[in-house]
Design a protein around this motif. Structure first.
Motif, PDB file in Angstrom:
ATOM      1  N   PHE A   1     -13.518  -5.262   6.167  1.00 28.09           N
ATOM      2  CA  PHE A   1     -12.202  -4.655   6.376  1.00 28.09           C
ATOM      3  C   PHE A   1     -11.649  -4.190   5.030  1.00 28.09           C
ATOM      4  O   PHE A   1     -11.259  -4.998   4.186  1.00 28.09           O
ATOM      5  N   ARG A   2     -11.639  -2.894   4.826  1.00 26.07           N
ATOM      6  CA  ARG A   2     -11.100  -2.309   3.605  1.00 26.07           C
ATOM      7  C   ARG A   2      -9.774  -1.636   3.951  1.00 26.07           C
ATOM      8  O   ARG A   2      -9.751  -0.615   4.637  1.00 26.07           O
ATOM      9  N   THR A   3      -8.701  -2.210   3.488  1.00 22.22           N
ATOM     10  CA  THR A   3      -7.369  -1.781   3.913  1.00 22.22           C
ATOM     11  C   THR A   3      -7.050  -0.379   3.401  1.00 22.22           C
ATOM     12  O   THR A   3      -7.162  -0.105   2.203  1.00 22.22           O
ATOM     13  N   ALA A   4      -6.629   0.466   4.338  1.00 17.20           N
ATOM     14  CA  ALA A   4      -6.213   1.820   3.984  1.00 17.20           C
ATOM     15  C   ALA A   4      -4.707   1.994   4.088  1.00 17.20           C
ATOM     16  O   ALA A   4      -4.123   2.826   3.375  1.00 17.20           O
ATOM     17  N   ALA A   5      -4.061   1.229   4.981  1.00 12.93           N
ATOM     18  CA  ALA A   5      -2.630   1.398   5.191  1.00 12.93           C
ATOM     19  C   ALA A   5      -1.994   0.093   5.625  1.00 12.93           C
ATOM     20  O   ALA A   5      -2.636  -0.769   6.230  1.00 12.93           O
ATOM     21  N   VAL A   6      -0.715  -0.036   5.290  1.00 14.24           N
ATOM     22  CA  VAL A   6       0.120  -1.132   5.784  1.00 14.24           C
ATOM     23  C   VAL A   6       1.268  -0.465   6.542  1.00 14.24           C
ATOM     24  O   VAL A   6       2.065   0.259   5.951  1.00 14.24           O
ATOM     25  N   GLU A   7       1.327  -0.704   7.848  1.00 15.92           N
ATOM     26  CA  GLU A   7       2.313  -0.026   8.688  1.00 15.92           C
ATOM     27  C   GLU A   7       3.369  -1.011   9.161  1.00 15.92           C
ATOM     28  O   GLU A   7       3.071  -2.152   9.534  1.00 15.92           O
ATOM     29  N   SER A   8       4.609  -0.558   9.166  1.00 14.83           N
ATOM     30  CA  SER A   8       5.704  -1.375   9.678  1.00 14.83           C
ATOM     31  C   SER A   8       5.725  -1.309  11.198  1.00 14.83           C
ATOM     32  O   SER A   8       5.475  -0.260  11.792  1.00 14.83           O
ATOM     33  N   GLU A   9       6.019  -2.441  11.842  1.00 16.66           N
ATOM     34  CA  GLU A   9       6.104  -2.502  13.295  1.00 16.66           C
ATOM     35  C   GLU A   9       7.556  -2.657  13.733  1.00 16.66           C
ATOM     36  O   GLU A   9       8.432  -3.030  12.937  1.00 16.66           O
ATOM     37  N   ALA A  10       7.810  -2.401  14.968  1.00 12.86           N
ATOM     38  CA  ALA A  10       9.177  -2.381  15.478  1.00 12.86           C
ATOM     39  C   ALA A  10       9.877  -3.721  15.350  1.00 12.86           C
ATOM     40  O   ALA A  10      11.103  -3.789  15.193  1.00 12.86           O
ATOM     41  N   ASP A  11       9.121  -4.821  15.413  1.00 15.71           N
ATOM     42  CA  ASP A  11       9.726  -6.148  15.365  1.00 15.71           C
ATOM     43  C   ASP A  11       9.885  -6.683  13.940  1.00 15.71           C
ATOM     44  O   ASP A  11      10.215  -7.851  13.738  1.00 15.71           O
ATOM     45  N   GLY A  12       9.630  -5.831  12.933  1.00 13.28           N
ATOM     46  CA  GLY A  12       9.779  -6.237  11.553  1.00 13.28           C
ATOM     47  C   GLY A  12       8.515  -6.745  10.917  1.00 13.28           C
ATOM     48  O   GLY A  12       8.482  -6.983   9.712  1.00 13.28           O
ATOM     49  N   ARG A  13       7.472  -6.947  11.720  1.00 14.29           N
ATOM     50  CA  ARG A  13       6.184  -7.342  11.170  1.00 14.29           C
ATOM     51  C   ARG A  13       5.452  -6.113  10.630  1.00 14.29           C
ATOM     52  O   ARG A  13       5.956  -5.007  10.673  1.00 14.29           O
ATOM     53  N   VAL A  14       4.238  -6.348  10.115  1.00  8.92           N
ATOM     54  CA  VAL A  14       3.431  -5.234   9.624  1.00  8.92           C
ATOM     55  C   VAL A  14       2.053  -5.290  10.262  1.00  8.92           C
ATOM     56  O   VAL A  14       1.642  -6.322  10.810  1.00  8.92           O
ATOM     57  N   ALA A  15       1.351  -4.178  10.189  1.00  6.04           N
ATOM     58  CA  ALA A  15      -0.035  -4.087  10.643  1.00  6.04           C
ATOM     59  C   ALA A  15      -0.876  -3.566   9.491  1.00  6.04           C
ATOM     60  O   ALA A  15      -0.445  -2.667   8.753  1.00  6.04           O
TER      61      ALA A  15
END
Length: 451
Positions: A273-287
């Protein structure tokens, strides 16, 4: 120029060892530390224990200086925390050297050759080095030096979570959810960020193992605490290290305890798993999103422990001879390259390997290793002993570099070895440093968090 001081950048373990060596040789050291205390960087991982015993963490010249002050040496076979290393050794050492030698709250912001930029050849061996410093009140001044020893380390330059060496898309915006240090879970405020939450640990080194062990302890007592370990490599392989066969017992114990967290079902593992992006989620968490499009969702906290890199921008006017991959001196780089060695098989080295085209300038300590995650304090102490001998004109001693390191390598980092006087774990395991116990792997292509 012989009447000018030798400037040492950084009042950490290797910087202060350099000052002690220089003083013992009759030279004048001048140490600049931007922090407000000696060992300021070490103090930032105050809750973590070292892999090395006290007997391997006190530089020989420093011990001789401290012995004359009535200093009581700690028990040699115990393992200090960062707080203990700084408080019980580095701060007393700085005091013994004196305020006229160790200048706190002073940052080195540039080094050059007096009156010459890096393009000019003439005078580079006859003009002193010009060290530009900035005081805490913003005042700047120039200090001229016969030599400069850069022991500023790499602690201030953590690598990003992004798999290509750049911050992942959205990583900066998600800064509140990302930490680049092993969390101090004895601090209740810090603990509250992780207890009952889902944490992703990114990284394959010993700091990552330390975080796994610390968070696994929280998971046992705090319902809902989940840990996901993200590896860029395709398999866990030898990540857990050499276990009981490791010649650094505290390091071996750390790997065994991290392996136990996996065996106990406290840890999910995502490989490749090579991270390309950190995305914000609606509940305040991230993906976290990988280069291949895989997603790890419902993440409360990310602990990015992907190594460090040297800060070289303030050395732009110095002629350095660095390996293009590791940013370490070219003579040293092949011996510590993690693409070749899972543990650094480093022979003793000193002024010969650490010299650069710029006369009188040296990178030492962790900074001399560039981006390689392999370092022991003993190595740095021998580096500065050799350099001090060279600056004093004792060329025979400078080139006679002798140091015995563990056969199982010099992988760096710090552990959470809870019992400072215990040197072995009872957990079954084996294998050398580069061939640890085979883990049970949970490989997950896409992992969703629970609500």
């Amino acid at each position: 120029m012989n009447e000018l001081p030798v400037v040492v950048v950084g009042a950490g373990p290797v910087g202060l060892a350099a000052a002690a060596e220089l003083r013992e040789r009759g030279l004048t050291p001048l140490v600049f530390e931007r922090g407000d205390s000696a060992g300021a960087a070490v103090s930032e991982w105050n809750h973590v224990r070292t892999f090395s015993r006290w007997g391997e963490l006190v530089a020989p010249a420093a011990r001789r200086l401290l012995d004359g002050t009535g200093w009581v040496a700690p028990q040699e076979d115990s393992y200090p925390t960062g707080q203990e290393w700084a408080g019980d050794y580095l701060m007393p050492l700085a005091k013994a050297l004196g305020d006229d030698v160790v200048r706190l709250g002073v940052e080195v912001v540039g080094v050059a050759r007096r009156g010459r930029d890096r393009v000019v050849d003439a005078g580079r061996d006859s003009e002193p080095l010009s060290v530009r410093v900035r005081h805490a009140d913003g005042r700047e001044e120039r200090v001229f030096a016969r030599a400069v020893i850069d022991a500023s380390g790499t602690w201030g330059g953590p690598n990003p979570v992004g798999g290509d060496g750049l911050p992942a898309l959205g990583e900066t915006a998600a800064a509140e959810a990302i930490s680049y240090r092993v969390p101090d879970l004895d601090n209740q405020t810090v603990r509250a960020r992780y207890a009952g939450k889902r944490t992703v640990i990114a990284g394959s080194g010993h700091s990552a193992l330390a975080a796994i062990v610390a968070l696994a302890a929280v998971a046992k007592s705090e319902p809902g605490t989940r840990i996901t370990w993200v590896l860029r490599r395709g398999e866990v392989g030898n990540t857990f290290g050499g276990g009981k066969d490791d010649q650094l017992p505290a390091r071996g114990a750390l790997g065994l305890r991290a392996k136990q967290a996996l065996d106990d079902g406290l840890l999910e593992v995502v490989t490749g798993f090579r991270t390309a992006a950190v995305e914000s989620e609606a509940d305040g968490r991230v993906a976290l999103v990988s280069e291949a499009g895989a997603r790890i969702e419902g993440v409360d906290q990310v602990v990015a422990l992907t190594g460090f890199r040297p800060e070289l921008s303030w050395l732009s006017e110095i002629r350095l001879n660095l390996d293009p991959v590791l940013q370490a001196p070219v003579e040293l780089a092949p011996l510590i390259d993690p693409n070749v060695h899972s543990c650094g098989t480093v022979y003793p080295h000193g002024v010969t390997e650490l010299s650069h085209p710029e006369p009188g300038f040296y990178l030492v300590g962790m900074k001399s290793y560039g981006r390689a995650p392999t370092f022991l304090a003993l190595t740095g102490y021998e580096q500065v002993r050799s350099i001090a001998a060279e600056l004093a004109g004792d060329h025979e001693s400078a080139t006679r570099v002798e140091l015995t390191l563990p056969d199982t390598g010099v992988c760096g980092g710090a552990g959470v070895f809870d019992e400072p006087n215990t040197v072995a774990a009872e957990t079954p395991g084996g294998g050398g440093c580069c061939g640890g116990p085979a883990p049970e792997l949970i490989s997950l292509g896409s992992v969703r968090g629970s609500n």
